[in-house]
Design an enzyme around this catalytic site. Structure first.
Site, short mmCIF file in Angstrom:
data_model
loop_
_atom_site.label_atom_id
_atom_site.label_comp_id
_atom_site.label_asym_id
_atom_site.label_seq_id
_atom_site.Cartn_x
_atom_site.Cartn_y
_atom_site.Cartn_z
CE LYS A 176 -4.13 -1.62 2.83
NZ LYS A 176 -4.91 -1.57 1.96
NE ARG A 204 -11.31 -9.74 -1.48
CZ ARG A 204 -11.73 -8.77 -2.59
NH1 ARG A 204 -11.97 -9.22 -3.49
NH2 ARG A 204 -11.35 -7.44 -2.11
N1 BES Z 1 -8.07 -3.48 4.53
C1 BES Z 1 -8.29 -3.11 3.27
C2 BES Z 1 -9.73 -2.41 3.15
C3 BES Z 1 -9.60 -1.00 3.78
C4 BES Z 1 -9.12 0.23 3.17
C5 BES Z 1 -10.34 -0.86 5.18
C6 BES Z 1 -9.41 1.36 3.88
C7 BES Z 1 -10.22 0.16 5.72
C8 BES Z 1 -9.84 1.50 5.16
C9 BES Z 1 -8.18 -4.24 2.45
O1 BES Z 1 -7.50 -5.40 2.80
C10 BES Z 1 -7.90 -3.85 0.90
O2 BES Z 1 -6.85 -3.51 1.06
N2 BES Z 1 -8.72 -3.85 0.08
C11 BES Z 1 -8.03 -3.34 -1.17
C12 BES Z 1 -8.81 -4.33 -2.08
C13 BES Z 1 -8.71 -4.29 -3.64
C14 BES Z 1 -6.94 -4.65 -3.80
C15 BES Z 1 -9.36 -5.17 -4.43
C16 BES Z 1 -8.91 -1.96 -1.36
O3 BES Z 1 -9.87 -1.54 -0.81
O4 BES Z 1 -8.13 -1.27 -2.14
ZN ZN Z 2 -5.45 -5.38 2.10
#
Ligand code: BES
Ligand code: ZN
Ligand code: ZN
Length: 484
Positions: free
Chosen positions: A264, A338
Site C-alpha cells: 500500500k 477475503r
Molecule cells: N483492509 C483493506 C480495506 C480497507 C481500506 C479498510 C481502507 C479500511 C480502510 C483491504 O484489505 C484492502 O486493501 N482492500 C483493497 C482491495 C483491492 C485490492 C481489491 C482495497 O480496498 O483497495
Molecule cells: Zn488489504
C-alpha cells in the site's frame, strides 16, 4: 463509572452536578427557569447550558442538556446527549452527577437508562495506556452517576444492560486502537483466553502447526511472510438446544495490513492497524452477550494474520487451496481479508448454524460508496436481512444493503482456479462479499463491511472518539436478544 438508579427529585440532591435532560416542549421547574435567560436554553438537540443554583436548589450546578422535539427522541438521542453531558461534567471536574429528565417521552424507562449508560461510558472512553505524561486534569474521571427515575427496578436493569454493551464496545475500541506491534494474532489468542476466565466462554486457539494439519490454506497464505504467526481463534458462548439457535460471528483479524507484495502507499497504510476491526466487533459482541446472558449459542470465529511483504510472501498469481477445498487465484495480495475469511466462514459449517454473520474492514470501495455513516450489508438470505434491519433500527447503528445478484457472483470466478480474489474495480465491495458467500454453503449468510464505520479519523457521534468505534456490537446485541 459507578452508575445506579434512585427514585426522588434530582434537585434535592447534594451531588456535584445535576444533569437535566430536557425536550424542546418541556416545562422546567420554576426554581431553575429563574436561574437563566430563557433565550439561552430551549431544549434543542445537542444544546447545553450550565447554570449555578445560587442556593435556590440543593445541588450547586445544573447542566441542562437538550433532547430536541419530544416525539422524535429515540435511544440514539439519549446516547448522544449523555455523552455530551459527561464530557461537560469532566470539564468542570464533577465527581458525582445526578441525572434527571423533563418532558413527555414515549420511550420506556429501561430503554432510556440503557442508552444513557452507554452514552456516558462511551463518551468517557479514552485510550490512554500509551501516554506517560498525563496531568491531573487529563486523568480526571466522573466516578458516580445516579439516574433518577420512577421505576428503579427497570432502570437498574437498563443500566446493567448498558454497562454490558458498553464493556463490549470498550474492549473492541481498545483492541483497534492498540498498535500492530502489540495487538498481534498471538495477542488475540491471549485475549480469548482472558475472556474465557472473565466471562465464562470457551476459547480455542490454533497455532501454525494446527493450521497446517487442518488445512487452513487461506490464513497460512496471508500470514506466511510475517514474524507474527497467524492464529485461528474460536470462542463459544452457551450451548445449542431446541430453543437456542446457533449463530456464528466471523471477524476479519488482520492485525496489520501492509498490502503484502502489492504494498500500500504510505497514506493508505497509516491506519491499517485497524484492519482487525471485524475481529474486534466479534470480541466485543461475545463480551456483551456473555455479560447479558442472552439465550443464544454464539460462536465467535476469528482468523487472524499479519499481511506483510517478504521473501516468503504470497505472490500475485499464486493459487491457494482454502480449507473448504476451493482454490483461490491471488491476483492482488492486498485483497487478503477475503482469503483468511474464506477459512473462517467455512469453519462455521461444523456448528450447523442458523446464521453465519461476518464483520470485516474489507474494502476501500465501501468508504467510497457509503462514507463513514453507514455500514454496508450484503446478505444472501432475505429473512436474515429483515431481522438485521430491525436490529439496526433499534440499535441506532445504520446499515445499508447492497445487491448480491448472480452477476456479482460470476465476477469472482477464476479461469484457472475456482475463485479469484479480485473482481475488478467495479462493485468492489459487492464482489468481495460474493467471494465470501461462496464459502458459506447454504447457510443464511450476512456480511458487514465496516471499512468506513469501524475506525474514524474524525468522530461523528458525541459518543465517538478518533480511532476505533466498536461498531456492530450494539447491532449484534439487538439481533441476538431474541433471535429465532
Ligand atoms: N483492509 C483493506 C480495506 C480497507 C481500506 C479498510 C481502507 C479500511 C480502510 C483491504 O484489505 C484492502 O486493501 N482492500 C483493497 C482491495 C483491492 C485490492 C481489491 C482495497 O480496498 O483497495
Ligand atoms: Zn488489504
Ligand atoms: Zn485488509
Amino acid at each position: 463509572m459507578n452508575i445506579s438508579a434512585q427514585s426522588g427529585n434530582t434537585l434535592d440532591q447534594k451531588s456535584d452536578l445535576v444533569i437535566l435532560f430536557s425536550t424542546e416542549d418541556a416545562q422546567l421547574p420554576e426554581q431553575i427557569t429563574g436561574l437563566f435567560v430563557s433565550a439561552d436554553f430551549a431544549g434543542k438537540a445537542k444544546q447545553t447550558l450550565l447554570v449555578y443554583s445560587q442556593e435556590k436548589v440543593s445541588p450547586p450546578r445544573i447542566l441542562l442538556v437538550g433532547l430536541g422535539v419530544g416525539d422524535k427522541v429515540n435511544s440514539e438521542t439519549f446516547r448522544n446527549a449523555a455523552a455530551v453531558a459527561i464530557k461537560e461534567a469532566r470539564k468542570i471536574k464533577a465527581e458525582q452527577v445526578a441525572i434527571g429528565l423533563v418532558g413527555d417521552l414515549v420511550l420506556e424507562e429501561q430503554v432510556i437508562a440503557q442508552a444513557i449508560t452507554e452514552g456516558m461510558v462511551l463518551g468517557s472512553y479514552r485510550f490512554l495506556g500509551y501516554k506517560t505524561d498525563l496531568n491531573e486534569d487529563e486523568k480526571f474521571l466522573v466516578s458516580d452517576a445516579v439516574i433518577f427515575c420512577t421505576d428503579t427496578k427497570k432502570t437498574s436493569q437498563g443500566i446493567t444492560e448498558g454497562q454490558a454493551v458498553a464493556a463490549g464496545i470498550e474492549l473492541a475500541r481498545d483492541l483497534i486502537n492498540g498498535p500492530g506491534v502489540d495487538i498481534t494474532p498471538e495477542r488475540f489468542g491471549e485475549e480469548a483466553i482472558l475472556m474465557e476466565k472473565r466471562v465464562g466462554i470457551k476459547a480455542t486457539v490454533l497455532g501454525v502447526k494446527e493450521l497446517k494439519e487442518q488445512g487452513f490454506g487461506g490464513i497460512l497464505a496471508v500470514g506466511q511472510a510475517s514474524v507474527n504467526e497467524p492464529r485461528f481463534i474460536v470462542m463459544e458462548y452457551g450451548e445449542p438446544a431446541e430453543d437456542v439457535p446457533t449463530v456464528c460471528l466471523v471477524g476479519k483479524g488482520l492485525t496489520f495490513d501492509s498490502g503484502g507484495l502489492n504494498i500500500k502507499p504510505a497514506d493508505a497504510m497509516v491506519t491499517m492497524k485497524s484492519d482487525m476491526g471485524g475481529a474486534a466487533t466479534v470480541f466485543g459482541a461475545m463480551e456483551a452477550v456473555a455479560r447479558m446472558k442472552l439465550t443464544v449459542h454464539l460462536v465467535g470465529i476469528i482468523p487472524s494474520a499479519e499481511n506483510m511483504p517478504g521473501p516468503n510472501a504470497t505472490r500475485p498469481g499464486d493459487i491457494v487451496k482454502s480449507m473448504s477445498g476451493k482454490t483461490i487465484e491471488i491476483l492482488n495480495t492486498d485483497a487478503e481479508g477475503r482469503v483468511i475469511l474464506a477459512d473462517g466462514i467455512h469453519y462455521a459449517h461444523r456448528y450447523n448454524p442458523a446464521a453465519i454473520i461476518n464483520f470485516a474492514t474489507l474494502t476501500g470501495a465501501m468508504i467510497i460508496a457509503l462514507g463513514h455513516h453507514a455500514t454496508g450489508l450484503m446478505s444472501t438470505d432475505q429473512a436474515l436481512t429483515d431481522k438485521i434491519k430491525v436490529a439496526s433500527e433499534k440499535s441506532g447503528e445504520g446499515v445499508w444493503e447492497l445487491p448480491m445478484w448472480q452477476e456479482y457472483h460470476d465476477m469472482v470466478k477464476s479461469d484457472i482456479a475456482d475463485l479469484k480474489n479480485l473482481g475488478g474495480k467495479a462493485a468492489g465491495s459487492i464482489t468481495a462479499a460474493t467471494f465470501l458467500a461462496a464459502f458459506a454453503g447454504d447457510y443464511p449468510f450476512a456480511h458487514f463491511d465496516i471499512a468506513g464505520t469501524g475506525y474514524l479519523d474524525t468522530p461523528i457521534k458525541a459518543y465517538h472518539h478518533k480511532g476505533g468505534t466498536g461498531v456492530g456490537v450494539r447491532l449484534m446485541v439487538e439481533l441476538l436478544k431474541d433471535f429465532k
